[in-house]
Design a protein around this motif. Structure first.
Motif, mmCIF file in Angstrom:
data_model
loop_
_atom_site.group_PDB
_atom_site.id
_atom_site.type_symbol
_atom_site.label_atom_id
_atom_site.label_comp_id
_atom_site.label_asym_id
_atom_site.label_seq_id
_atom_site.Cartn_x
_atom_site.Cartn_y
_atom_site.Cartn_z
ATOM 1 N N GLY A 265 0.828 -1.193 0.000
ATOM 2 C CA GLY A 265 0.000 0.000 0.000
ATOM 3 C C GLY A 265 0.863 1.243 0.000
ATOM 4 O O GLY A 265 1.879 1.297 0.694
ATOM 5 N N GLU A 266 0.460 2.220 -0.800
ATOM 6 C CA GLU A 266 1.168 3.497 -0.828
ATOM 7 C C GLU A 266 0.144 4.612 -0.710
ATOM 8 O O GLU A 266 -0.834 4.653 -1.455
ATOM 9 N N VAL A 267 0.400 5.500 0.229
ATOM 10 C CA VAL A 267 -0.532 6.585 0.516
ATOM 11 C C VAL A 267 0.137 7.920 0.233
ATOM 12 O O VAL A 267 1.313 8.110 0.520
ATOM 13 N N VAL A 268 -0.632 8.855 -0.328
ATOM 14 C CA VAL A 268 -0.233 10.255 -0.403
ATOM 15 C C VAL A 268 -1.153 10.982 0.564
ATOM 16 O O VAL A 268 -2.386 10.853 0.477
ATOM 17 N N ARG A 269 -0.550 11.723 1.485
ATOM 18 C CA ARG A 269 -1.322 12.428 2.509
ATOM 19 C C ARG A 269 -1.282 13.927 2.245
ATOM 20 O O ARG A 269 -0.348 14.445 1.641
ATOM 21 N N SER A 270 -2.289 14.633 2.737
ATOM 22 C CA SER A 270 -2.287 16.083 2.631
ATOM 23 C C SER A 270 -1.158 16.629 3.509
ATOM 24 O O SER A 270 -0.775 16.006 4.498
ATOM 25 N N GLU A 271 -0.617 17.773 3.120
ATOM 26 C CA GLU A 271 0.521 18.344 3.848
ATOM 27 C C GLU A 271 0.103 19.052 5.130
ATOM 28 O O GLU A 271 0.877 19.135 6.068
ATOM 29 N N SER A 272 -1.115 19.563 5.165
ATOM 30 C CA SER A 272 -1.557 20.279 6.366
ATOM 31 C C SER A 272 -2.309 19.322 7.300
ATOM 32 O O SER A 272 -2.886 18.323 6.875
ATOM 33 N N HIS A 273 -2.266 19.655 8.574
ATOM 34 C CA HIS A 273 -2.920 18.816 9.580
ATOM 35 C C HIS A 273 -4.420 18.851 9.395
ATOM 36 O O HIS A 273 -4.969 19.884 9.049
ATOM 37 N N PRO A 274 -5.060 17.702 9.474
ATOM 38 C CA PRO A 274 -4.641 16.454 10.086
ATOM 39 C C PRO A 274 -3.953 15.452 9.135
ATOM 40 O O PRO A 274 -3.869 14.266 9.457
ATOM 41 N N CYS A 275 -3.447 15.888 8.020
ATOM 42 C CA CYS A 275 -2.661 15.041 7.101
ATOM 43 C C CYS A 275 -3.418 13.776 6.696
ATOM 44 O O CYS A 275 -2.890 12.664 6.765
ATOM 45 N N LYS A 276 -4.651 13.965 6.260
ATOM 46 C CA LYS A 276 -5.491 12.834 5.847
ATOM 47 C C LYS A 276 -4.938 12.165 4.595
ATOM 48 O O LYS A 276 -4.162 12.754 3.852
ATOM 49 N N PHE A 277 -5.390 10.936 4.361
ATOM 50 C CA PHE A 277 -5.051 10.230 3.132
ATOM 51 C C PHE A 277 -5.759 10.911 1.959
ATOM 52 O O PHE A 277 -6.976 11.060 1.977
ATOM 53 N N ASN A 278 -5.006 11.325 0.949
ATOM 54 C CA ASN A 278 -5.605 11.835 -0.290
ATOM 55 C C ASN A 278 -5.819 10.689 -1.263
ATOM 56 O O ASN A 278 -6.863 10.586 -1.892
ATOM 57 N N THR A 279 -4.771 9.874 -1.424
ATOM 58 C CA THR A 279 -4.845 8.730 -2.332
ATOM 59 C C THR A 279 -4.271 7.498 -1.644
ATOM 60 O O THR A 279 -3.391 7.604 -0.781
#
Length: 154
Positions: free
Chosen positions: A65-79
């Motif tokens: 699994g590979e996740v891209v997270r948002s840079e700002s908090h709460p840094c949720k999973f984008n993809t």
């Protein structure tokens, strides 16, 4: 379901469930890595159990699994991209159906995040790439553009 977390020392925590317990050792493995591991192992268990219920066998299963997270908090999973690689005594269509059954129906963790995370997958079955970077239609929540949809005539 109930889970209890107890602080041990430093950044170690003991997680207790109704069936077992385990140590969470931050930052060796962060809570978000445990979360991603839970998502992957949920789907991986489906890829073993669904074929077993059909008198089929899966071997050499690896799910990355590979996740891209948002840079700002709460840094949720984008993809989230999941790469399934396994061998089985089923054909390629059946292998893809097992993965889709996990992603769309049975895996509770994936279905918990699928409205807010764009999810894609790749499947290698019996050493052959059978699909690459396929998108879950439901992943990504309201960002999906389905285009114009005409109604059926009555």
């Amino acid at each position: 379901m109930k889970v209890s977390i107890k602080h041990k020392d430093g950044m170690k925590f003991e997680a207790k469930t109704s069936k077992s317990s385990f140590i969470i050792d931050c930052p060796v493995i962060s809570p978000i890595e445990y979360f991603l591991a839970g998502i992957i192992s949920c789907s991986a268990s489906d890829i073993v159990l669904i074929p077993k219920n059909q008198d089929k066998t899966v071997t050499n299963l690896v799910v990355d699994g590979e996740v891209v997270r948002s840079e700002s908090h709460p840094c949720k999973f984008n993809t989230l991209h999941l790469s399934y690689s396994f061998d089985s005594d089923g054909d390629d269509l059946l292998a893809k159906r097992w993965v889709m059954a996990s992603l769309e129906t049975y895996c509770s963790t994936i279905n918990t995040i699928r409205d807010s995370t764009a999810i894609s997958y790749t499947i290698t079955h019996n050493s052959e790439l059978i699909c690459q970077n396929e998108q879950m239609i439901s992943g990504g929540g309201s960002k999906i553009d389905m285009g114009e949809i005409e109604s059926c005539p009555s």
